[in-house]
Design a protein around this motif. Structure first.
Motif, PDB file in Angstrom:
ATOM      1  N   THR A 257       0.835  -1.204   0.000  1.00 52.15           N
ATOM      2  CA  THR A 257       0.000   0.000   0.000  1.00 52.15           C
ATOM      3  C   THR A 257       0.871   1.255   0.000  1.00 52.15           C
ATOM      4  O   THR A 257       2.017   1.242   0.450  1.00 52.15           O
ATOM      5  CB  THR A 257      -0.936   0.044   1.226  1.00 52.15           C
ATOM      6  OG1 THR A 257      -0.146   0.285   2.400  1.00 52.15           O
ATOM      7  CG2 THR A 257      -1.748  -1.226   1.376  1.00 52.15           C
ATOM      8  N   ILE A 258       0.279   2.343  -0.480  1.00 56.69           N
ATOM      9  CA  ILE A 258       0.960   3.633  -0.454  1.00 56.69           C
ATOM     10  C   ILE A 258       1.247   4.051   0.984  1.00 56.69           C
ATOM     11  O   ILE A 258       2.300   4.610   1.291  1.00 56.69           O
ATOM     12  CB  ILE A 258       0.102   4.705  -1.160  1.00 56.69           C
ATOM     13  CG1 ILE A 258      -0.135   4.325  -2.631  1.00 56.69           C
ATOM     14  CG2 ILE A 258       0.746   6.074  -1.049  1.00 56.69           C
ATOM     15  CD1 ILE A 258       1.111   4.310  -3.484  1.00 56.69           C
ATOM     16  N   ASN A 259       0.319   3.760   1.889  1.00 57.45           N
ATOM     17  CA  ASN A 259       0.534   4.090   3.295  1.00 57.45           C
ATOM     18  C   ASN A 259       1.757   3.364   3.862  1.00 57.45           C
ATOM     19  O   ASN A 259       2.521   3.935   4.648  1.00 57.45           O
ATOM     20  CB  ASN A 259      -0.709   3.733   4.123  1.00 57.45           C
ATOM     21  CG  ASN A 259      -1.873   4.660   3.839  1.00 57.45           C
ATOM     22  OD1 ASN A 259      -1.686   5.814   3.486  1.00 57.45           O
ATOM     23  ND2 ASN A 259      -3.097   4.150   3.980  1.00 57.45           N
ATOM     24  N   GLU A 260       1.947   2.104   3.468  1.00 53.67           N
ATOM     25  CA  GLU A 260       3.113   1.342   3.936  1.00 53.67           C
ATOM     26  C   GLU A 260       4.413   1.963   3.429  1.00 53.67           C
ATOM     27  O   GLU A 260       5.404   2.043   4.163  1.00 53.67           O
ATOM     28  CB  GLU A 260       3.017  -0.104   3.460  1.00 53.67           C
ATOM     29  CG  GLU A 260       1.974  -0.942   4.184  1.00 53.67           C
ATOM     30  CD  GLU A 260       1.832  -2.329   3.585  1.00 53.67           C
ATOM     31  OE1 GLU A 260       1.957  -3.298   4.344  1.00 53.67           O
ATOM     32  OE2 GLU A 260       1.600  -2.446   2.372  1.00 53.67           O
ATOM     33  N   VAL A 261       4.419   2.387   2.168  1.00 56.04           N
ATOM     34  CA  VAL A 261       5.614   3.021   1.607  1.00 56.04           C
ATOM     35  C   VAL A 261       5.931   4.307   2.370  1.00 56.04           C
ATOM     36  O   VAL A 261       7.084   4.563   2.744  1.00 56.04           O
ATOM     37  CB  VAL A 261       5.421   3.324   0.115  1.00 56.04           C
ATOM     38  CG1 VAL A 261       6.586   4.159  -0.423  1.00 56.04           C
ATOM     39  CG2 VAL A 261       5.299   2.033  -0.679  1.00 56.04           C
ATOM     40  N   ALA A 262       4.902   5.114   2.614  1.00 60.77           N
ATOM     41  CA  ALA A 262       5.112   6.371   3.337  1.00 60.77           C
ATOM     42  C   ALA A 262       5.696   6.111   4.723  1.00 60.77           C
ATOM     43  O   ALA A 262       6.628   6.805   5.155  1.00 60.77           O
ATOM     44  CB  ALA A 262       3.789   7.134   3.444  1.00 60.77           C
ATOM     45  N   GLU A 263       5.183   5.108   5.418  1.00 65.50           N
ATOM     46  CA  GLU A 263       5.694   4.782   6.751  1.00 65.50           C
ATOM     47  C   GLU A 263       7.172   4.402   6.712  1.00 65.50           C
ATOM     48  O   GLU A 263       7.955   4.806   7.571  1.00 65.50           O
ATOM     49  CB  GLU A 263       4.875   3.634   7.366  1.00 65.50           C
ATOM     50  CG  GLU A 263       3.532   4.058   7.929  1.00 65.50           C
ATOM     51  CD  GLU A 263       3.665   5.031   9.095  1.00 65.50           C
ATOM     52  OE1 GLU A 263       4.615   4.900   9.899  1.00 65.50           O
ATOM     53  OE2 GLU A 263       2.821   5.938   9.195  1.00 65.50           O
ATOM     54  N   GLN A 264       7.555   3.634   5.694  1.00 68.82           N
ATOM     55  CA  GLN A 264       8.967   3.255   5.578  1.00 68.82           C
ATOM     56  C   GLN A 264       9.851   4.468   5.299  1.00 68.82           C
ATOM     57  O   GLN A 264      10.973   4.561   5.802  1.00 68.82           O
ATOM     58  CB  GLN A 264       9.146   2.219   4.464  1.00 68.82           C
ATOM     59  CG  GLN A 264       8.666   0.848   4.866  1.00 68.82           C
ATOM     60  CD  GLN A 264       9.398  -0.261   4.145  1.00 68.82           C
ATOM     61  OE1 GLN A 264      10.504  -0.077   3.643  1.00 68.82           O
ATOM     62  NE2 GLN A 264       8.778  -1.426   4.092  1.00 68.82           N
ATOM     63  N   ILE A 265       9.344   5.404   4.507  1.00 64.63           N
ATOM     64  CA  ILE A 265      10.110   6.617   4.219  1.00 64.63           C
ATOM     65  C   ILE A 265      10.268   7.458   5.484  1.00 64.63           C
ATOM     66  O   ILE A 265      11.356   7.951   5.792  1.00 64.63           O
ATOM     67  CB  ILE A 265       9.422   7.421   3.094  1.00 64.63           C
ATOM     68  CG1 ILE A 265       9.535   6.651   1.772  1.00 64.63           C
ATOM     69  CG2 ILE A 265      10.035   8.816   2.962  1.00 64.63           C
ATOM     70  CD1 ILE A 265       8.674   7.216   0.662  1.00 64.63           C
ATOM     71  N   PHE A 266       9.180   7.611   6.230  1.00 71.33           N
ATOM     72  CA  PHE A 266       9.258   8.377   7.495  1.00 71.33           C
ATOM     73  C   PHE A 266      10.307   7.755   8.424  1.00 71.33           C
ATOM     74  O   PHE A 266      11.116   8.461   9.030  1.00 71.33           O
ATOM     75  CB  PHE A 266       7.902   8.392   8.217  1.00 71.33           C
ATOM     76  CG  PHE A 266       6.773   8.994   7.439  1.00 71.33           C
ATOM     77  CD1 PHE A 266       6.986   9.934   6.444  1.00 71.33           C
ATOM     78  CD2 PHE A 266       5.452   8.620   7.711  1.00 71.33           C
ATOM     79  CE1 PHE A 266       5.923  10.485   5.737  1.00 71.33           C
ATOM     80  CE2 PHE A 266       4.388   9.163   7.016  1.00 71.33           C
ATOM     81  CZ  PHE A 266       4.624  10.096   6.019  1.00 71.33           C
ATOM     82  N   GLU A 267      10.266   6.443   8.512  1.00 69.09           N
ATOM     83  CA  GLU A 267      11.183   5.746   9.414  1.00 69.09           C
ATOM     84  C   GLU A 267      12.632   5.945   8.969  1.00 69.09           C
ATOM     85  O   GLU A 267      13.512   6.196   9.795  1.00 69.09           O
ATOM     86  CB  GLU A 267      10.824   4.256   9.426  1.00 69.09           C
ATOM     87  CG  GLU A 267      11.605   3.447  10.446  1.00 69.09           C
ATOM     88  CD  GLU A 267      11.121   2.004  10.521  1.00 69.09           C
ATOM     89  OE1 GLU A 267      11.952   1.132  10.821  1.00 69.09           O
ATOM     90  OE2 GLU A 267       9.924   1.760  10.268  1.00 69.09           O
ATOM     91  N   HIS A 268      12.867   5.853   7.673  1.00 68.63           N
ATOM     92  CA  HIS A 268      14.228   5.996   7.153  1.00 68.63           C
ATOM     93  C   HIS A 268      14.766   7.408   7.385  1.00 68.63           C
ATOM     94  O   HIS A 268      15.941   7.588   7.694  1.00 68.63           O
ATOM     95  CB  HIS A 268      14.260   5.648   5.663  1.00 68.63           C
ATOM     96  CG  HIS A 268      15.645   5.467   5.112  1.00 68.63           C
ATOM     97  ND1 HIS A 268      16.290   4.253   5.117  1.00 68.63           N
ATOM     98  CD2 HIS A 268      16.509   6.346   4.551  1.00 68.63           C
ATOM     99  CE1 HIS A 268      17.494   4.386   4.593  1.00 68.63           C
ATOM    100  NE2 HIS A 268      17.653   5.644   4.234  1.00 68.63           N
TER     101      HIS A 268
END
Length: 339
Positions: A257-268
């Motif tokens: 999901t797009i939400n999952e990608v965004a979460e990974q970017i925030f974390e990185h």
């Protein structure tokens, strides 16, 4: 074929995001590489690492004389040149995308005239019928058919143009017995991609610390984001192993999901917005998209090697190292909408 050593290879759109990675790999494999690009979205900077080892032609492949010059004395053509962008671009510029039909046929005709041995076409998951992508159903190559009534129902004009690019190449293979292959690319991402595409757009917004952070749609739409190095390997393997214009998928089978990608970017980035604005009035395309890669595994011995985590890490490191934060903050809207 088993080796690219001393092979004369043309990469159309070779200064682009995917094209430039392919060029580097072909140079490493010993090929003599020529790039043909109009630099409407490709950049000279993308070719910097190999610029002393390749030939670069600047021009418009919709012009016969330039396509003729570009394909002269070539053994193999990787045809990646296209007018394209992310979802916002293909939704807002359908006439631009329609010109790809002319572009493809001129390149094919010039290649045949100049005695090119093989053509590999960079096609797209947008060739698949949109109505079967509202539920989670992995897409198989035979879900597109030119032989059955109603066998094609592509995604936007861009998808129809890619589908016609495939059908035209099949026709050239049938009539002229030129070796032909085509790879349906599923949501590629990686270093050098611009901000009109989903993952780099999400990165740009986070890097600029956009708050409220904007996500198009509810963010639960899925894609199978495929790292660029996996895509370029599929293109090379298709050229090496397929001669009869059989299409193969290059994608991952996961629904992300797009939400999952965004979460990974925030974390990185170790940055989190206070608020997320899900913009349900924006174009988001089909609801779910993931590839069945059985045919690629069978015909090419190909399967993706990069995880989403690895790919995002590589891409985000490149983005942060090559974009100034203030520049992205000041130009965010322009970057997100112009290729």
């Amino acid at each position: 074929m088993t080796s690219w050593k001393n092979e004369n290879v043309l990469v159309t759109g070779g200064a682009s995001f995917i094209g430039s990675h392919l060029v580097e790999e072909l140079v490493d494999a010993g090929a003599n590489v020529r790039v043909a690009d109009d630099f409407s979205s490709g950049e000279h900077e993308n070719l910097r690492a190999v610029e002393e080892e390749i030939e670069v032609l600047d021009g418009n492949l919709k012009h016969w004389t330039f396509a003729d010059k570009a394909t002269e004395k070539m053994d193999t053509v990787f045809h990646l040149a296209a007018d394209h962008g992310g979802r916002g671009y293909i939704a807002n510029y359908p006439a631009n995308c329609a010109t790809n039909m002319a572009l493809d046929n001129i390149v094919y005709e010039a290649a045949v005239k100049n005695g090119v041995d093989r053509i590999t076409f960079a096609s797209s998951a947008c060739t698949y019928p949109t109505d079967i992508q509202q539920e989670k159903r992995r897409l198989r190559e035979d879900m597109v058919s030119f032989d059955e009534r109603g066998g094609a129902y592509a995604d936007e004009v861009y998808g129809w143009a890619k589908l016609m690019g495939e059908r035209s190449l099949q026709a050239y293979e049938e009539q002229y017995d030129i070796d032909a292959s085509m790879v349906r690319i599923f949501t590629a991402y990686g270093p050098r991609e611009n901000e009109t595409h989903a993952i780099v757009a999400l990165m740009a917004k986070a890097y600029a610390e956009q708050d409220p952070y904007q996500i198009w749609g509810d963010g639960e739409q899925t894609r199978n984001f495929t790292y660029v190095k996996d895509i370029t390997r599929a293109l090379r393997l298709a050229a090496e192993n397929i001669t009869d214009a059989t299409p193969v998928n290059a994608g991952i089978s996961q629904y992300i999901t797009i939400n999952e990608v965004a979460e990974q970017i925030f974390e990185h980035l170790d940055w989190y917005p206070d608020n997320i604005n899900h913009m349900t009035d924006k174009p988001v395309g089909v609801r779910h998209r993931a590839a069945d890669t059985s045919r690629a595994e069978e015909l090419l011995g190909w399967e993706p090697q990069y995880t989403l985590e690895e790919g995002i890490s590589e891409t985000l490191d490149w983005y942060v190292n090559n974009r100034g934060k203030e520049y992205v903050q000041e130009n965010l809207e322009t970057l997100l909408h112009e290729r």
